[in-house]
Design an enzyme around this catalytic site. Structure first.
Site, PDB file in Angstrom:
ATOM      1  N   CYS A 171     -27.045  10.894 -23.635  1.00 20.36           N
ATOM      2  CA  CYS A 171     -28.577  10.751 -23.202  1.00 20.36           C
ATOM      3  C   CYS A 171     -28.969   9.389 -23.220  1.00 20.36           C
ATOM      4  O   CYS A 171     -29.320   8.809 -24.339  1.00 20.36           O
ATOM      5  CB  CYS A 171     -29.312  11.898 -23.751  1.00 20.36           C
ATOM      6  SG  CYS A 171     -30.858  11.919 -23.262  1.00 20.36           S
ATOM      7  N   CYS A 220     -45.113  14.033 -24.078  1.00 20.80           N
ATOM      8  CA  CYS A 220     -43.875  13.350 -24.271  1.00 20.80           C
ATOM      9  C   CYS A 220     -44.294  12.139 -25.277  1.00 20.80           C
ATOM     10  O   CYS A 220     -45.231  11.319 -24.932  1.00 20.80           O
ATOM     11  CB  CYS A 220     -43.667  12.780 -22.966  1.00 20.80           C
ATOM     12  SG  CYS A 220     -42.315  11.742 -23.222  1.00 20.80           S
ATOM     13  N   GLU A 225     -38.769   6.254 -17.645  1.00 26.50           N
ATOM     14  CA  GLU A 225     -38.614   6.583 -16.269  1.00 26.50           C
ATOM     15  C   GLU A 225     -37.518   5.778 -15.394  1.00 26.50           C
ATOM     16  O   GLU A 225     -37.910   4.845 -14.813  1.00 26.50           O
ATOM     17  CB  GLU A 225     -40.002   6.712 -15.473  1.00 26.50           C
ATOM     18  CG  GLU A 225     -39.989   6.748 -14.063  1.00 26.50           C
ATOM     19  CD  GLU A 225     -39.299   8.247 -13.512  1.00 26.50           C
ATOM     20  OE1 GLU A 225     -39.197   9.275 -14.360  1.00 26.50           O
ATOM     21  OE2 GLU A 225     -38.477   8.254 -12.691  1.00 26.50           O
ATOM     22  N   HIS A 253     -42.834  20.836 -13.778  1.00 23.71           N
ATOM     23  CA  HIS A 253     -43.666  21.149 -14.884  1.00 23.71           C
ATOM     24  C   HIS A 253     -44.906  22.123 -14.618  1.00 23.71           C
ATOM     25  O   HIS A 253     -45.546  22.554 -15.483  1.00 23.71           O
ATOM     26  CB  HIS A 253     -44.068  20.008 -16.021  1.00 23.71           C
ATOM     27  CG  HIS A 253     -43.284  19.007 -16.328  1.00 23.71           C
ATOM     28  ND1 HIS A 253     -41.851  19.612 -17.129  1.00 23.71           N
ATOM     29  CD2 HIS A 253     -43.058  17.791 -16.283  1.00 23.71           C
ATOM     30  CE1 HIS A 253     -41.374  18.544 -17.208  1.00 23.71           C
ATOM     31  NE2 HIS A 253     -41.814  17.386 -17.019  1.00 23.71           N
TER      32      HIS A 253
HETATM   33  N1  SAH Z   1     -38.881  10.083 -17.110  1.00 17.41           N
HETATM   34  C1  SAH Z   1     -37.714  11.057 -16.907  1.00 17.41           C
HETATM   35  C2  SAH Z   1     -36.665  11.125 -17.764  1.00 17.41           C
HETATM   36  C3  SAH Z   1     -36.770  10.990 -19.334  1.00 17.41           C
HETATM   37  S1  SAH Z   1     -37.622  12.595 -19.889  1.00 17.41           S
HETATM   38  C4  SAH Z   1     -38.512  12.421 -16.639  1.00 17.41           C
HETATM   39  O1  SAH Z   1     -39.473  12.551 -17.249  1.00 17.41           O
HETATM   40  O2  SAH Z   1     -37.662  13.243 -16.072  1.00 17.41           O
HETATM   41  C5  SAH Z   1     -36.358  13.725 -19.935  1.00 17.41           C
HETATM   42  C6  SAH Z   1     -36.927  15.029 -19.791  1.00 17.41           C
HETATM   43  O3  SAH Z   1     -37.619  15.644 -21.249  1.00 17.41           O
HETATM   44  C7  SAH Z   1     -37.956  15.470 -18.752  1.00 17.41           C
HETATM   45  O4  SAH Z   1     -37.807  16.579 -18.079  1.00 17.41           O
HETATM   46  C8  SAH Z   1     -39.204  15.502 -19.796  1.00 17.41           C
HETATM   47  O5  SAH Z   1     -40.299  16.575 -19.074  1.00 17.41           O
HETATM   48  C9  SAH Z   1     -38.699  16.114 -20.988  1.00 17.41           C
HETATM   49  N2  SAH Z   1     -39.539  16.096 -22.144  1.00 17.41           N
HETATM   50  C10 SAH Z   1     -40.392  15.039 -22.532  1.00 17.41           C
HETATM   51  N3  SAH Z   1     -40.925  15.563 -23.727  1.00 17.41           N
HETATM   52  C11 SAH Z   1     -40.617  16.689 -24.023  1.00 17.41           C
HETATM   53  C12 SAH Z   1     -40.878  17.253 -25.170  1.00 17.41           C
HETATM   54  N4  SAH Z   1     -41.852  16.952 -26.120  1.00 17.41           N
HETATM   55  N5  SAH Z   1     -40.084  18.501 -25.081  1.00 17.41           N
HETATM   56  C13 SAH Z   1     -39.337  18.898 -24.206  1.00 17.41           C
HETATM   57  N6  SAH Z   1     -38.982  18.295 -23.280  1.00 17.41           N
HETATM   58  C14 SAH Z   1     -39.672  17.071 -23.044  1.00 17.41           C
HETATM   59 FE1  SF4 Z   2     -41.767  10.860 -20.912  1.00 17.10          FE
HETATM   60 FE2  SF4 Z   2     -40.388  11.101 -18.513  1.00 17.10          FE
HETATM   61 FE3  SF4 Z   2     -43.060  11.606 -18.567  1.00 17.10          FE
HETATM   62 FE4  SF4 Z   2     -42.170   9.207 -19.171  1.00 17.10          FE
HETATM   63  S1  SF4 Z   2     -41.932  10.259 -17.186  1.00 17.10           S
HETATM   64  S2  SF4 Z   2     -43.760   9.902 -20.161  1.00 17.10           S
HETATM   65  S3  SF4 Z   2     -40.450   9.458 -20.209  1.00 17.10           S
HETATM   66  S4  SF4 Z   2     -41.587  12.836 -19.623  1.00 17.10           S
END
Ligand code: SAH
Ligand code: SF4
Length: 351
Positions: free
Chosen positions: A112, A126, A170, A226
């Site tokens: 990852c 996040c 992202e 989400h």
């Molecule tokens: N920015 C991109 C990729 C990175 S985050 C995106 O948001 O898709 C990758 C995944 O981790 C996303 O699906 C995000 O929703 C999830 N994620 C972020 N924080 C999290 C948390 N605290 N618990 C579970 N999943 C989480």
């Molecule tokens: Fe986290 Fe993905 Fe949201 Fe960025 S876009 S804040 S990495 S969940």
């Protein structure tokens, strides 16, 4: 200074030709780079000494990620690293292994990778989003994250089987560097991982999704949804702005039509926020009939006051989607005890 891991094989060829060497010398650089993982140019003994000197003099280097922290889950399946990029910035990279899922006798080993330090999208649940945006990660630094783990795995007689762009940041907001890394990593004269073994996860930046569809790549796409409606989504993804739920789903449909690759919708389940049967029904109505797949991720409590739903409500949510004919899996979050959610280790260590 240019890192050799930044170059596509065609560019490597051009480089050696421009330096007055025959084209085949490029493969004498590429093969060791992606199979032996040298740390410096002089670690490639099969290259003529003069070429090694010329490369060094012209400012070429081999960049590598320096490991500063390693945390391994109790079952040994998840390894989370903090790697220093060449400028010393710490980045998070994770290896997740699935010993029960063997590929040619080897455990499925998914890396990852992170594409940004911090993230400007600000998702409230996040850890990375709560850091704010710091900087984009360069293509060679994305490649270096994979190479670092490939080296570790090779020493155990294993190898990288899958790659997910689900670490910090992202990917679509760092599009050009992300796609350069994908091309190097999937090139048969580069790292050579199958395009189909890569998944790019996005918060739903529509222009990025449409651009990716045109790349003629067979990479998988995951869209972090989400919420089934704009009102709730805006609370969780405050920067969602003009990208409405409907538009994002439509972009996913276009991606599928163009590439033939099924799109996965990720849905982080948060207790009392987006986990009710009513919301599950709304999501089911939104997604049913378009062949999409939903990945439910019970939240890893990190930023803010977000908690995992009970097992019962997770099952109920899954059942509602299933009954509506929406394909759905619950992601078994591995490594929760080592802060496996993106951005968490860096926060624990760096603050
Ligand atoms: N920015 C991109 C990729 C990175 S985050 C995106 O948001 O898709 C990758 C995944 O981790 C996303 O699906 C995000 O929703 C999830 N994620 C972020 N924080 C999290 C948390 N605290 N618990 C579970 N999943 C989480
Ligand atoms: Fe986290 Fe993905 Fe949201 Fe960025 S876009 S804040 S990495 S969940």
């Amino acid at each position: 200074m240019t890192d050799l891991y930044r170059l596509l094989p065609e560019e490597m060829e051009q480089l050696v030709v421009d330096m007055g060497y025959p084209r085949y010398r490029a493969d004498q650089i590429l093969l060791p780079l992606y199979y032996k993982f040298p740390k410096v140019i002089n670690d490639i003994p099969q290259l003529p000494k003069k070429l090694r000197e010329d490369l060094t003099e012209a400012g070429y280097t081999i960049g590598s990620a320096k490991e500063t922290h390693r945390v391994v889950s109790d079952d040994g399946d998840t390894t989370k690293l903090l790697l220093n990029l060449t400028d010393g910035t710490p980045v998070e990279t994770v290896l997740i292994q699935y010993p029960s899922s063997k590929i040619n006798g080897h455990p499925r080993s998914t890396i990852c990778v992170s594409t940004q330090i911090g993230c400007a999208m600000g998702c409230v649940f996040c850890a990375t989003g709560q850091m704010g945006f710091e900087k984009n990660i360069r293509a060679e630094e994305i490649v270096a994250q994979v190479i670092h783990f490939a080296d570790i795995l090779q020493q155990r007689g294993e190898h990288v089987t899958n790659l997910v762009f689900m670490g910090m940041g992202e990917p679509m907001a760092n599009y050009d560097e992300m796609i350069r890394a994908v091309r190097i990593l999937t090139h048969d004269r580069g790292f050579g991982i199958g395009q189909r073994n890569i998944t790019i996860s996005t918060i739903g930046l529509i222009s990025g999704i449409d651009k990716l569809a045109e790349e003629d790549l067979q990479v998988g796409l995951a869209i972090s949804l989400h919420a089934p409606n704009n009102e709730l989504r805006k609370k969780l993804v405050p920067t969602a702005g003009p990208n409405s739920v409907e538009d994002i789903i439509e972009a996913g449909r276009r991606y599928f039509k163009k590439t033939g690759r099924r799109v996965t919708f990720e849905y982080a389940l948060m207790k009392g926020i987006n986990d009710s049967p009513k919301i599950a029904t709304e999501l089911a109505i939104l997604l049913k009939g378009n062949g999409s797949h939903v990945n439910l991720i019970p939240i890893n409590p990190t930023a803010g006051d977000f908690n995992r739903p009970t097992q019962d409500s997770i099952r109920e949510f899954e059942r509602i989607l299933f009954n509506a004919g929406v394909n759905c899996t619950v992601r078994i979050e591995k490594g929760i005890e080592i802060s496996a959610a993106c951005g968490q280790l860096r926060i624990d260590i760096v603050g």
